[in-house]
Design an enzyme around this catalytic site. Sequence first.
Site: not given
Length: 260
Positions: A82, A146, A207, A235
């Site tokens: 990330s 998320l 994702d 993710h």
Amino acid sequence: MAVMLDWHCKGQGSDLVLIHGWGMNGAVWQDVIPALAEHFTVHWCDLPGYGYSGDVTAESLVEITQAVLARAPQKAAWLGWSLGGLVATQAALLAPERVTQLMTLASSPSFMAREEWRGIKPDVLRNFQSQLASDFNLTVDRFLALQAMGSPTARQDIKNLKQAVLERPTPQPSALALGLTLLETVDQRAELSSLTQPWLRMYGRLDGLVPVKTEAAITELCPQSLSYVFQSASHAPFISHPDEFIAAVRQFISEDAVVS
């Protein structure tokens, strides 16, 4: 910087540096380090302002990267997840002689959606920024939701991520704010063509933060790079699909070693 980053090392073999993402810390890798350490000398840290590196300050992506380079092995493969992918890529650009292979996981050279570029919607980041000052826990909860969204093991993924975050001191507000600013403003696309290292880009098909459709766009910008898509992951593939993640890393590093 008055103090050095909190740094850990385990295993044997060629050096592998792991860089965590926004809001997290080095403990997020805890479930995959034992298996990786059977094949590599694994190095991981808490980034400036996070976890046990809370006393280390940085005001830009370059300063964060320099802080990591200060304690990283002289030559190593780098893997960034990330926001950590921006750091790993910056290291490959700043010190190409020290980054033998580059791996980015659920990352993008430009996280923010722009013109014809898919990414995080501006209002999502603005909401995170406005919540940070008043309610850190709520902000991280939303971010974790998320990150795991779409994963078949989402509930367990979020539990693991929360446990990793809470195991160490809460991130400094300034580090969290800087991270969100970097996610909003950094755009490394124009620099990708100058990367000289073998590069593996790994994506989660589900994702919600880094759309898998950016994979094709980056292939056009950097056709010599390789890509891998975790078909059932969101993710955080290294948490939801650890065996598949470890296999992809091992295959990339070993195949590149044979080629080079």
